[in-house]
Write a protein that holds these residues in place. Structure first.
Motif, short mmCIF file in Angstrom:
data_model
loop_
_atom_site.label_atom_id
_atom_site.label_comp_id
_atom_site.label_asym_id
_atom_site.label_seq_id
_atom_site.Cartn_x
_atom_site.Cartn_y
_atom_site.Cartn_z
N VAL A 1 3.18 -2.46 -3.92
CA VAL A 1 4.37 -1.66 -3.04
C VAL A 1 4.38 -0.06 -3.02
CG1 VAL A 1 6.54 -2.27 -2.32
CG2 VAL A 1 4.50 -3.84 -2.13
N SER A 2 5.17 0.07 -4.61
CA SER A 2 5.71 1.36 -4.74
C SER A 2 4.47 2.26 -4.15
CB SER A 2 6.55 1.94 -5.80
OG SER A 2 5.54 1.61 -6.49
N SER A 3 3.55 2.06 -4.28
CA SER A 3 2.70 3.69 -4.28
C SER A 3 2.24 3.87 -2.47
CB SER A 3 1.93 3.68 -5.03
OG SER A 3 1.08 2.56 -4.73
N THR A 4 1.90 2.40 -2.19
CA THR A 4 1.13 2.77 -1.28
C THR A 4 1.54 2.67 0.34
OG1 THR A 4 -0.53 1.35 -2.52
CG2 THR A 4 -1.36 3.63 -1.21
N LEU A 5 1.95 1.07 0.06
CA LEU A 5 2.21 -0.03 0.50
C LEU A 5 3.98 0.18 1.50
CD1 LEU A 5 1.35 -2.48 2.36
CD2 LEU A 5 2.86 -3.89 0.64
N HIS A 6 4.79 0.84 0.95
CA HIS A 6 6.29 0.80 0.97
C HIS A 6 7.10 -0.30 2.28
CE1 HIS A 6 5.18 4.94 -0.55
NE2 HIS A 6 4.65 5.10 0.59
N VAL A 7 6.12 -1.52 2.04
CA VAL A 7 6.90 -2.27 3.01
C VAL A 7 6.79 -3.64 1.77
CG1 VAL A 7 6.85 -3.81 4.38
CG2 VAL A 7 6.07 -1.52 4.92
N CYS A 8 8.30 -3.99 1.80
CA CYS A 8 8.08 -5.59 0.06
C CYS A 8 7.84 -6.61 0.97
CB CYS A 8 9.73 -5.39 -0.15
SG CYS A 8 9.71 -7.07 -1.37
N PRO A 9 6.68 -7.44 0.90
CA PRO A 9 6.55 -8.56 1.36
C PRO A 9 7.14 -9.23 1.69
CG PRO A 9 4.63 -7.53 0.16
CD PRO A 9 5.29 -6.84 -0.38
N GLY A 10 7.87 -9.41 1.10
CA GLY A 10 9.42 -10.67 0.58
C GLY A 10 9.79 -10.28 1.73
N CYS A 11 10.60 -8.94 1.63
CA CYS A 11 12.18 -8.46 3.11
C CYS A 11 10.94 -8.28 3.58
CB CYS A 11 12.42 -6.82 2.13
SG CYS A 11 13.36 -7.18 0.82
N LEU B 1 1.90 -9.55 6.84
CA LEU B 1 0.69 -8.73 6.96
C LEU B 1 0.58 -7.58 5.88
CD1 LEU B 1 0.15 -6.97 10.19
CD2 LEU B 1 -1.64 -8.27 9.67
N ALA B 2 1.77 -8.05 4.94
CA ALA B 2 1.94 -6.56 3.96
C ALA B 2 1.07 -7.60 3.14
CB ALA B 2 3.83 -6.91 3.70
N MET B 3 1.76 -9.72 2.39
CA MET B 3 1.48 -10.02 1.93
C MET B 3 -0.24 -9.82 1.79
SD MET B 3 3.77 -13.06 2.75
CE MET B 3 3.07 -14.70 1.47
N ALA B 4 -0.76 -9.90 2.95
CA ALA B 4 -2.18 -10.12 2.61
C ALA B 4 -3.26 -8.86 2.44
CB ALA B 4 -2.56 -10.40 4.93
N LEU B 5 -1.85 -7.61 2.73
CA LEU B 5 -3.20 -6.56 2.14
C LEU B 5 -2.70 -7.20 0.38
CD1 LEU B 5 -1.72 -4.22 4.16
CD2 LEU B 5 -4.29 -4.27 4.05
N CYS B 6 -2.01 -7.15 -0.17
CA CYS B 6 -1.84 -7.76 -1.57
C CYS B 6 -2.69 -8.91 -2.06
CB CYS B 6 -0.46 -8.68 -1.74
SG CYS B 6 0.93 -7.60 -1.61
N TYR B 7 -3.28 -9.64 -0.75
CA TYR B 7 -3.77 -10.80 -1.18
C TYR B 7 -5.30 -9.53 -1.11
CZ TYR B 7 -6.26 -14.49 -1.43
OH TYR B 7 -7.19 -15.85 -1.93
N ILE B 8 -5.73 -9.44 -0.10
CA ILE B 8 -6.50 -8.43 -0.47
C ILE B 8 -7.20 -7.40 -1.62
CG2 ILE B 8 -8.06 -6.71 0.78
CD1 ILE B 8 -7.34 -7.95 3.72
N SER B 9 -6.65 -6.76 -1.71
CA SER B 9 -6.24 -5.87 -2.94
C SER B 9 -6.33 -6.59 -4.31
CB SER B 9 -4.92 -4.90 -3.48
OG SER B 9 -4.30 -5.50 -3.64
N ARG B 10 -5.67 -7.58 -5.05
CA ARG B 10 -6.33 -8.42 -5.45
C ARG B 10 -7.36 -8.65 -6.20
NH1 ARG B 10 -4.98 -14.57 -5.51
NH2 ARG B 10 -6.19 -15.51 -7.25
#
Lengths: 303, 454
Positions: free
Chosen positions: B430-440, A122-131
């Motif tokens: 990641v540092s400002s809003t997400l606070h989760v590292c997608p890889g980790c 899900l975190a990856m998906a959010l990164c992709y969406i913001s890109r």
């Protein structure tokens, strides 16, 4: 969120497919995964078909890592038209299948499959969406949503990751839809409720594509006009950190905000160990504090 | 009013003549896109605040916000006036404050005509505070403020709070003078002993007594430069501060309403009874079936968090607690590494690294023969595969006289734990809003951020 009902120019859908071999339906019959995958591909193509500018990403969530199944980084595959099918659809299908094979092949043989780490996907998906949002040409509006198709259960171990992802999605107005294939997922249901998405536990796997098409294909702006499942009451009770059971009345540590049922055993354990056992979970915060011998106040303790 | 004294450390006339336009340079195609990206990166790097070590944070904050309503607020050095600008920013501040600290309480005080007047009581109701702030727009601003009265009021309100609460006072102070009835130093000492953390945001110039107040009580003192700076100073106060003194950590009894009154009834198909919610009792609204019931006394509330009016229990839901967790379990900051071909694309968003991710270019005069005479645009086709970090330092010194070549390296952000590479935009997210590292979060051995028990 779903409250703005103006249709957007295009929409981005990120599908997170759980491919963990640990799921019950795969253990029973591994071929069902192919059926599910076909349903997801057909669903993804229907999404692309709705508007020419619609965009798609598919993320596979395996037990050892998550990876983009579509689009592939770098150059897209070379596809030719087959049977008059739109080339993009062929590309989607071929890319997903090829990259999924790679993903499954890369799994470590010696490790036993653990739980699916959906929060990372899900975190990856959010990164992709913001890109994609950043790269959107000016003047266009885009709505984005994430669909999770999973048959695993959610565990409290990923709780913090899940919550961070849900709040980020809420802030960025990304809907999270969940299509559960097996069990009831209370944590993900909270995420749907926070972000305004839909939660559906599929009654039978055979009709997966129909459920996907009927329930999850309409965009947020159209959903208010349809009668869709969901709207069930969401259990927002906090789970205590000691027994992981939901509580109605609990005690919250004022420093680390962990929740505890105060029982006799807690009182004893704090006396014996010299620290709040609640604090175990957040020893990052308590590191420099040294022993917290006098910490928990024994007020109002009775059960 | 001395408007030109906004930054007391360095006077404008002492600095050199600033040629701000010279910072903008076009690239060879006449575009400024790369420069804009560079500025954005700089800002992003600045925003990634320096990490605090493991400190104890006061998570249940009790913040008293004192707003100067003296004549000095009429000044128009920030538009439209200092007062109107403050009110507008405060609305945002209050929302953000409760977003970041859902279990906290806020109270508003006005410093008006040498008195400290209460505007709202200490409570956790966002709408109430915002409504009160919006109602101030047409207020008559006269007289001088009194800092001492504000401190006295703060002491009176914050002192009786329970030991686990973090007590804070934030003063928005526009005046350069204060009209006090007695010796303010005794008040400062009293606040210090009570562990009340006082911060001041000055709207005009640095005032010594404010600085002393902040220093003694462990707060922050800032003087605004303009409205943007004002906003950032104000929003900085939304993050929970380190505790001003050793608070005793208490366990607070809290209710988690299970919003299903249905479960209590045998017949699940029957509609729940229509009831009146307690938060809208005065307005006569809020009649309906939906709502959260206090698990102790079964009174209904339409929104959480709230404090039960009947039995005084704090009502919250699990996500409210979870919203604060990222302060307690922060992500490790990514390290910046130059790209030497380790990664082609960002792990988070699949973006190919391109020449907009560059470090600031540096000059090297007349490269020696092995260097091709062309610009190094896209780094994954870098014509200088042999440039090591050591050489990079070497190149920076003006070694070769003569012609000029620009060199730059793509800067990547690498997570120290999962060793994945990210672009600067994802790193910022990641540092400002997400606070989760997608890889980790997707690695079975890394996703739990709890430290080892050893």
């Amino acid at each position: 969120m779903a409250d703005d009902n103006t249709p957007t120019d295009c929409s981005l859908l990120v599908v997170v497919v759980d491919t963990n071999p640990n799921q019950r339906y795969i253990i029973e019959d591994p071929k069902v995964l192919t059926n599910c995958l076909d349903a997801v591909i057909a669903f993804s193509n229907s999404h692309l078909m709705q508007k020419a500018k619609n965009q798609l990403a598919v993320i596979g969530c395996h037990f050892h890592k998550s990876e983009y199944l579509y689009p592939s980084p770098g150059k897209p595959l070379d596809v030719r038209q087959i049977d008059g099918q739109y080339e993009l659809f062929t590309l989607v299908e071929k890319t997903i299948k090829m990259r999924l094979v790679n993903l499954i092949k890369s799994q470590p043989q010696e490790d036993k499959p653990g739980e699916s780490l959906l929060a990372g996907a899900l975190a990856m998906a959010l990164c992709y969406i913001s890109r994609v949002r950043r790269q959107l040409s000016p003047g266009l509006t885009m709505s984005s949503r994430i669909l999770i198709v999973t048959g695993s259960s959610d565990t409290a171990a990923q709780y913090i990751n899940y919550m961070n992802v849900f709040f980020t999605a809420q802030k960025q107005q990304v809907l999270i839809d969940v299509c559960s294939l097996d069990k009831h997922l209370s944590l993900l249901q909270q995420g749907c409720d926070i972000t305004g998405g839909l939660y559906l536990k599929v009654p039978s796997l055979e009709g997966l594509l129909q459920y996907l098409l009927w329930v999850f294909l309409p965009e947020a702006s159209e959903r208010s006009k349809l009668v869709l499942p969901g709207g069930g009451r969401v259990d927002y009770r906090a789970a205590c950190f000691c027994h992981r059971e939901p509580l109605s009345i609990g005690y919250v540590c004022s420093l680390c905000l962990s929740v505890a049922v105060v029982t006799r055993s807690h009182e004893e354990s704090t006396r014996d160990h010299g620290y709040c056992f609640v604090a175990e979970t957040s020893s990052t915060v308590f590191k420099i504090g040294g022993p917290l011998a006098t910490k928990p106040k024994k007020k109002k303790m009775k059960i | 009013m001395a408007d030109d004294e906004v930054d007391p450390k360095e006077y404008r006339w002492e600095t050199g003549y600033e040629k701000t336009w010279e910072a903008i340079k076009e690239d060879e195609a006449g575009l400024v896109e790369g420069l804009v990206a560079e500025f954005a990166q700089k800002a992003a790097r600045k925003a990634a605040a320096p990490r605090r070590g493991p400190v104890r944070l006061g998570m249940m904050r009790h913040l008293l916000l004192a707003i100067d309503c003296s004549e000095a607020m009429n000044c128009q050095d920030i538009k439209p006036t200092r007062f109107l600008c403050t009110l507008k920013l405060l609305e945002r501040f209050i929302e953000e404050f409760f977003d970041q600290n859902p279990l906290s309480q806020l109270g508003l005080v006005l410093l008006k005509n040498k008195r400290a007047e209460k505007l709202t009581d200490m409570c956790g109701n966002v709408r109430k505070h915002i409504k009160a702030v919006q109602g101030l727009t047409n207020m008559n601003l006269t007289g001088e403020p009194s800092l001492q009265n504000a401190l006295e009021y703060a002491g009176r309100v914050l002192k009786p709070l329970p030991g686990h609460a973090s007590r804070e006072l934030l003063v928005l102070f526009a005046s350069l003078t204060t009209c006090d009835p007695g010796d303010i130093n005794t008040n400062i000492q009293a606040l210090k002993t009570d562990g009340i953390r006082c911060s001041v945001i000055g709207l005009a110039a640095e005032v010594r007594i404010c600085k002393k107040l902040c220093q003694d009580t462990g707060g922050e003192y800032g003087v605004i430069l303009d409205d943007v700076h004002y906003r950032s100073l104000l929003l900085e106060c939304t993050a929970p501060p380190p505790r001003a003194r050793a608070l005793d950590a208490g366990l607070i009894k809290m209710g988690f309403p299970h919003c299903a009154p249905l479960s209590a009834q045998p017949d699940n198909n029957a509609d729940p009874p229509i009831t009146q919610c307690m938060c809208h009792l005065e307005e006569g609204e809020g009649v309906g079936t939906e709502g959260h019931l206090c698990p102790q006394c079964r009174t209904k509330y339409c929104s959480l968090p709230a404090q039960c009016r009947t039995c005084g229990l704090t009502l919250a839901s699990a996500p409210h607690l979870a919203r604060s967790y990222h302060h307690l379990f922060p992500v490790d900051p990514y390290e910046e590494v130059p790209n030497e071909g380790q990664a082609q694309y960002c792990f988070g968003c699949l973006r190919l690294f391109n020449d907009l991710d560059k470090e600031p270019p540096f000059l090297c005069h007349q490269p020696p023969d092995p260097f091709p005479h062309q610009m190094c645009n896209v780094i994954h086709e870098c014509p200088f595969p042999f440039i090591s970090k050591h050489q990079q330092m070497f190149l920076r010194s003006d070694f070769w006289p003569g012609g000029v070549v620009f060199l730059h390296f793509i800067r990547l952000h690498r997570c120290g734990r999962c060793r994945e590479h990210y672009c600067w935009q994802c790193a910022g997210l990641v540092s400002s809003t997400l606070h989760v590292c997608p890889g980790c979060a997707a690695r079975p051995h890394l996703y739990q951020r709890l430290p080892d028990t050893s």
